[in-house]
Design an enzyme around this catalytic site. Structure first.
Site, PDB file in Angstrom:
ATOM      1  N   LYS A  65      -1.582  -8.564   3.527  1.00 58.21           N
ATOM      2  CA  LYS A  65      -0.391  -9.226   3.882  1.00 58.21           C
ATOM      3  C   LYS A  65      -0.689 -10.149   4.919  1.00 58.21           C
ATOM      4  CE  LYS A  65       3.386  -6.450   2.555  1.00 58.21           C
ATOM      5  NZ  LYS A  65       3.001  -5.167   2.055  1.00 58.21           N
ATOM      6  N   LEU A  66      -1.958 -10.998   4.700  1.00 59.91           N
ATOM      7  CA  LEU A  66      -2.519 -12.047   5.700  1.00 59.91           C
ATOM      8  C   LEU A  66      -1.509 -13.059   6.172  1.00 59.91           C
ATOM      9  CD1 LEU A  66      -5.879 -12.533   3.874  1.00 59.91           C
ATOM     10  CD2 LEU A  66      -5.459 -11.008   5.424  1.00 59.91           C
ATOM     11  N   ILE A  69      -3.270 -18.318  11.203  1.00 62.54           N
ATOM     12  CA  ILE A  69      -3.388 -19.985  11.008  1.00 62.54           C
ATOM     13  C   ILE A  69      -4.392 -19.937  10.066  1.00 62.54           C
ATOM     14  CG2 ILE A  69      -3.152 -20.532  13.553  1.00 62.54           C
ATOM     15  CD1 ILE A  69      -6.408 -20.767  13.657  1.00 62.54           C
ATOM     16  N   THR A  72      -8.174 -18.946   9.885  1.00 65.09           N
ATOM     17  CA  THR A  72      -8.248 -17.659   9.797  1.00 65.09           C
ATOM     18  C   THR A  72      -8.023 -16.718   8.669  1.00 65.09           C
ATOM     19  OG1 THR A  72      -7.658 -17.919  12.150  1.00 65.09           O
ATOM     20  CG2 THR A  72      -7.770 -15.530  10.936  1.00 65.09           C
ATOM     21  N   GLY A 215       6.126   4.324  -3.870  1.00 64.81           N
ATOM     22  CA  GLY A 215       5.428   4.950  -3.048  1.00 64.81           C
ATOM     23  C   GLY A 215       6.052   6.294  -2.648  1.00 64.81           C
TER      24      GLY A 215
HETATM   25  O1  C5P Z   1       8.097   2.960  -2.149  1.00 63.53           O
HETATM   26  P1  C5P Z   1       7.961   2.860  -0.670  1.00 63.53           P
HETATM   27  O2  C5P Z   1       9.006   2.339   0.106  1.00 63.53           O
HETATM   28  O3  C5P Z   1       7.311   4.151  -0.157  1.00 63.53           O
HETATM   29  O4  C5P Z   1       6.675   2.036  -0.869  1.00 63.53           O
HETATM   30  C1  C5P Z   1       6.178   1.561   0.371  1.00 63.53           C
HETATM   31  C2  C5P Z   1       5.018   0.476   0.013  1.00 63.53           C
HETATM   32  O5  C5P Z   1       5.674  -0.773  -0.534  1.00 63.53           O
HETATM   33  C3  C5P Z   1       4.265   0.114   1.263  1.00 63.53           C
HETATM   34  O6  C5P Z   1       2.989   0.240   0.904  1.00 63.53           O
HETATM   35  C4  C5P Z   1       4.564  -1.212   1.569  1.00 63.53           C
HETATM   36  O7  C5P Z   1       3.586  -2.054   1.990  1.00 63.53           O
HETATM   37  C5  C5P Z   1       5.059  -1.863   0.361  1.00 63.53           C
HETATM   38  N1  C5P Z   1       5.862  -2.824   0.230  1.00 63.53           N
HETATM   39  C6  C5P Z   1       5.418  -4.151   0.101  1.00 63.53           C
HETATM   40  N2  C5P Z   1       6.116  -5.398   0.089  1.00 63.53           N
HETATM   41  C7  C5P Z   1       7.551  -5.059   0.540  1.00 63.53           C
HETATM   42  C8  C5P Z   1       7.922  -3.769   0.954  1.00 63.53           C
HETATM   43  C9  C5P Z   1       7.121  -2.744   0.898  1.00 63.53           C
HETATM   44  O8  C5P Z   1       4.320  -4.294  -0.566  1.00 63.53           O
HETATM   45  N3  C5P Z   1       8.103  -6.167   0.626  1.00 63.53           N
END
Ligand code: C5P
Length: 240
Positions: A65-66, A69, A72, A215
């Site tokens: 999730k970069l 700026i 970077t 997850g």
């Molecule tokens: O299913 P659960 O809520 O446990 O999933 C969490 C995962 O979903 C985390 O790894 C989180 O980074 C990811 N996630 C994502 N994008 C979002 C919300 C959650 O990649 N917008």
């Protein structure tokens, strides 16, 4: 042909390699991709990507999730893509230029996924963050704006909720890969948590999701492989 289990992305949201590899071994035949996020990548470094690849036999989703700026982010993306992950995530929030520059400098075959609006955000939070009322009233319009920006910049896909994916596929393009977190099966043992814009795996796939990130409903189940199989069955019946 893509099997139902190939839609499932399992996030390895655990603190260390030992726990991560327990899930990789248990779930490798039941999910499509493993996602490494900030917690595991920061604590274990790139070695974890190699370890997962060796056991699971496939490339990894590197969810960094970069957001910084442009200079970077471009340098960080280049460093990340050297590990040849399947996907790397970049936030849309700095604007279109950053996405375009990352896409133009993407020399390997890692796919760029643009984060639109996190599934933990809802209308109330957008209002508190100072977003225009148009987007507070219609959050999906904001997701759509960012998805369009990502596509025009040359990103291969977006991360959005299962609630917005149908509009993205219809209005932005069928070939834009849609990855949807915020997945909660009806039988999920997870109740009150940080995810706000949630749908079931079947609904997400019916709406057009190419991948579902799931997850806690799998991780916190009594039998995680069985929970993953149940998700795959739900996806199979949604597809048939
Ligand atoms: O299913 P659960 O809520 O446990 O999933 C969490 C995962 O979903 C985390 O790894 C989180 O980074 C990811 N996630 C994502 N994008 C979002 C919300 C959650 O990649 N917008």
């Amino acid at each position: 042909m893509k099997a139902p289990k190939d839609y499932i992305v399992f996030p390895l949201d655990v603190p260390d390699a030992r726990q991560a590899m327990i899930y990789v071994s248990a779930l490798k035949d039941h999910v499509g991709l493993f996602k490494v996020g900030l917690e595991l990548f920061i604590s274990q470094g790139p070695e974890i990507l190699k370890a997962i690849r060796e056991v699971a036999g496939r490339r990894v989703f590197l969810d960094l999730k970069l957001h910084d700026i442009p200079a970077t982010v471009i340098r960080a993306f280049r460093a990340a893509s050297a590990y040849q992950p399947e996907f790397v995530t970049v936030h849309c929030d700095e604007g279109d230029q950053i996405l375009r520059e990352v896409a133009e400098n993407n020399l390997g075959n890692t796919k760029i996924l643009a984060i639109t609006v996190l599934t933990s955000l809802n209308a109330r939070k957008l209002h508190a963050l100072g977003y225009a009322q148009t987007y507070v009233d219609d959050l999906s319009a904001l997701v759509l704006l960012k998805a369009r920006m990502a596509r025009e910049a040359g990103c291969q896909g977006v991360v959005c909720s299962g609630l917005e994916v149908a509009r993205i596929k219809q209005e932005v393009g069928r070939d834009l890969i849609a990855v949807t977190p915020g997945i909660r099966p009806a039988w999920s043992v997870v109740d009150q948590d940080d995810q706000k814009r949630i749908v079931t795996p079947g609904q997400a796939v019916k709406n057009g999701a190419d991948y579902v990130v799931i997850g806690r409903p799998i991780r916190d189940a009594k039998d995680p492989p069985q929970a993953a199989r149940q998700v795959a069955e739900e996806i199979a019946s949604a597809l048939s």
